[in-house]
Design a protein around this motif. Structure first.
Motif, mmCIF file in Angstrom:
data_model
loop_
_atom_site.group_PDB
_atom_site.id
_atom_site.type_symbol
_atom_site.label_atom_id
_atom_site.label_comp_id
_atom_site.label_asym_id
_atom_site.label_seq_id
_atom_site.Cartn_x
_atom_site.Cartn_y
_atom_site.Cartn_z
ATOM 1 N N ARG A 111 18.014 -61.178 -32.629
ATOM 2 C CA ARG A 111 16.797 -60.581 -32.065
ATOM 3 C C ARG A 111 17.142 -59.371 -31.211
ATOM 4 O O ARG A 111 16.492 -58.325 -31.275
ATOM 5 C CB ARG A 111 16.033 -61.596 -31.209
ATOM 6 C CG ARG A 111 15.242 -62.623 -31.975
ATOM 7 C CD ARG A 111 14.186 -63.263 -31.084
ATOM 8 N NE ARG A 111 14.714 -63.707 -29.808
ATOM 9 C CZ ARG A 111 15.179 -64.924 -29.566
ATOM 10 N NH1 ARG A 111 15.210 -65.816 -30.528
ATOM 11 N NH2 ARG A 111 15.627 -65.257 -28.362
ATOM 12 N N LYS A 114 18.403 -56.374 -33.375
ATOM 13 C CA LYS A 114 17.313 -55.685 -34.064
ATOM 14 C C LYS A 114 16.492 -54.849 -33.081
ATOM 15 O O LYS A 114 16.068 -53.726 -33.408
ATOM 16 C CB LYS A 114 16.417 -56.693 -34.784
ATOM 17 C CG LYS A 114 17.067 -57.329 -36.010
ATOM 18 C CD LYS A 114 16.106 -58.269 -36.719
ATOM 19 C CE LYS A 114 16.709 -58.823 -37.992
ATOM 20 N NZ LYS A 114 15.788 -59.738 -38.706
ATOM 21 N N ARG A 118 15.905 -50.652 -33.049
ATOM 22 C CA ARG A 118 14.641 -49.930 -32.910
ATOM 23 C C ARG A 118 14.685 -48.994 -31.705
ATOM 24 O O ARG A 118 14.199 -47.860 -31.757
ATOM 25 C CB ARG A 118 13.486 -50.918 -32.800
ATOM 26 C CG ARG A 118 13.237 -51.710 -34.085
ATOM 27 C CD ARG A 118 11.953 -52.503 -34.020
ATOM 28 N NE ARG A 118 12.049 -53.646 -33.135
ATOM 29 C CZ ARG A 118 12.427 -54.862 -33.523
ATOM 30 N NH1 ARG A 118 12.754 -55.083 -34.786
ATOM 31 N NH2 ARG A 118 12.478 -55.863 -32.665
ATOM 32 N N SER A 158 6.915 -61.278 -37.062
ATOM 33 C CA SER A 158 7.967 -60.353 -37.469
ATOM 34 C C SER A 158 7.533 -59.528 -38.674
ATOM 35 O O SER A 158 7.774 -58.312 -38.736
ATOM 36 C CB SER A 158 9.244 -61.127 -37.795
ATOM 37 O OG SER A 158 10.263 -60.270 -38.238
ATOM 38 N N ARG A 161 4.923 -56.940 -37.506
ATOM 39 C CA ARG A 161 5.594 -55.919 -36.699
ATOM 40 C C ARG A 161 6.356 -54.931 -37.594
ATOM 41 O O ARG A 161 6.232 -53.710 -37.446
ATOM 42 C CB ARG A 161 6.557 -56.592 -35.721
ATOM 43 C CG ARG A 161 7.356 -55.628 -34.841
ATOM 44 C CD ARG A 161 8.354 -56.388 -33.991
ATOM 45 N NE ARG A 161 7.685 -57.255 -33.038
ATOM 46 C CZ ARG A 161 7.317 -56.877 -31.812
ATOM 47 N NH1 ARG A 161 7.566 -55.635 -31.408
ATOM 48 N NH2 ARG A 161 6.722 -57.721 -31.005
ATOM 49 N N GLU A 162 7.148 -55.459 -38.521
ATOM 50 C CA GLU A 162 7.962 -54.602 -39.373
ATOM 51 C C GLU A 162 7.111 -53.779 -40.328
ATOM 52 O O GLU A 162 7.411 -52.610 -40.606
ATOM 53 C CB GLU A 162 8.975 -55.452 -40.144
ATOM 54 C CG GLU A 162 10.048 -56.067 -39.238
ATOM 55 C CD GLU A 162 10.972 -57.017 -39.975
ATOM 56 O OE1 GLU A 162 10.846 -57.121 -41.214
ATOM 57 O OE2 GLU A 162 11.813 -57.660 -39.321
ATOM 58 N N GLU A 165 5.477 -50.958 -38.264
ATOM 59 C CA GLU A 165 6.455 -49.959 -37.843
ATOM 60 C C GLU A 165 6.891 -49.081 -39.014
ATOM 61 O O GLU A 165 7.170 -47.892 -38.837
ATOM 62 C CB GLU A 165 7.677 -50.631 -37.211
ATOM 63 C CG GLU A 165 8.664 -49.649 -36.609
ATOM 64 C CD GLU A 165 9.811 -50.318 -35.876
ATOM 65 O OE1 GLU A 165 10.585 -49.601 -35.216
ATOM 66 O OE2 GLU A 165 9.930 -51.556 -35.967
ATOM 67 N N SER A 166 6.965 -49.644 -40.206
ATOM 68 C CA SER A 166 7.442 -48.879 -41.367
ATOM 69 C C SER A 166 6.324 -48.160 -42.105
ATOM 70 O O SER A 166 6.594 -47.375 -43.024
ATOM 71 C CB SER A 166 8.171 -49.816 -42.336
ATOM 72 O OG SER A 166 7.291 -50.816 -42.825
ATOM 73 N N TRP A 218 1.843 -47.742 -35.138
ATOM 74 C CA TRP A 218 3.011 -47.991 -34.275
ATOM 75 C C TRP A 218 3.216 -46.794 -33.359
ATOM 76 O O TRP A 218 3.110 -45.649 -33.785
ATOM 77 C CB TRP A 218 4.246 -48.217 -35.144
ATOM 78 C CG TRP A 218 5.417 -48.750 -34.388
ATOM 79 C CD1 TRP A 218 6.458 -48.050 -33.884
ATOM 80 C CD2 TRP A 218 5.670 -50.124 -34.051
ATOM 81 N NE1 TRP A 218 7.350 -48.889 -33.251
ATOM 82 C CE2 TRP A 218 6.888 -50.163 -33.332
ATOM 83 C CE3 TRP A 218 4.989 -51.312 -34.288
ATOM 84 C CZ2 TRP A 218 7.433 -51.342 -32.861
ATOM 85 C CZ3 TRP A 218 5.528 -52.488 -33.820
ATOM 86 C CH2 TRP A 218 6.741 -52.501 -33.098
#
Length: 220
Positions: A111, A114, A118, A158, A161-162, A165-166, A218
């Motif tokens: 965690r 990662k 970021r 998760s 979130r990912e 963000e992407s 994001w």
């Protein structure tokens, strides 16, 4: 790939920590060192982006290594059994990005790694304004949370979130839900939690007819 150097006097522990870091996509363990002197030589030779550093080394302390690495361009994360307040203060004063107490499970370190990835991506170069700095610091601390907020699934949190963000730009809860295979209401709940956390923003998109739609983006 982002390069990681593992420093620990215990060969077995060093191998375990290296395996944890290697399991994180985008990270490559480029070396392992077991003494302070070897750590400094490895940094000079391998130019890592991050050093996972034990404090108890046979020829010196990890804190001394941390001080020497200040300004070198690589970040340091203390990974040690030393939980003394004095050591924690010294490490943070020397510029350590995090401090992890042994023993710990793989998920605890992963965690934080990662989150560091970021964070590193947000402060890589350029001139930052205050909002960008505040967001980068929040991102760095994301990995310190032991679990998802109450009522949330860590896996779903998760994924949301990912995905956000992407994403190339703002997305609606309905679109994100379709992409991830979850209900719109579920996606909206997790997206709202990211807004409350301060890492995402919500805007209203006005169409030709009907009510405006919530879109999430994001913080970049």
């Amino acid at each position: 790939m982002t390069k990681v150097l593992v420093v620990d006097d215990d060969f077995r522990v060093a191998s375990v920590h290296a395996s944890y870091a290697s399991a994180v996509e985008g990270l490559e363990v480029v070396g392992v060192a077991h003494t302070a002197a070897d750590a400094m030589r490895a940094v000079a030779e391998l130019q890592p982006d991050l050093v996972l550093l034990d404090n108890y080394l046979p020829d010196g302390s990890g804190l001394d290594v941390c001080v020497q690495l200040a300004g070198s361009g690589c970040d340091v994360m203390l990974v040690t059994a030393d939980g003394s307040a004095e050591s924690v203060r010294a490490a943070l004063s020397a510029g350590a990005v995090n401090y992890v107490i042994k023993p710990f499970g793989a998920d605890q370190l992963v965690r934080r790694l990662k989150a560091w990835q970021r964070y590193r991506g947000r402060v890589r170069d350029g001139l930052l304004d205050q909002d960008q700095i505040d967001t980068a610091m929040r991102v760095l601390r994301e990995g310190d949370r032991p679990q998802a907020p109450k009522g949330q699934s860590p896996v779903t949190a998760s994924l949301v979130r990912e995905a956000l963000e992407s994403a190339d730009g703002p997305v609606s809860a309905a679109a994100l839900g379709t992409e991830l295979g979850i209900a719109r209401a579920t996606a909206q709940r997790y997206l709202a939690a990211l807004v409350e956390e301060g890492v995402a923003v919500m805007r209203l998109r006005y169409g030709g007819t009907g009510r405006p739609e919530h879109e999430y983006d994001w913080k970049r």
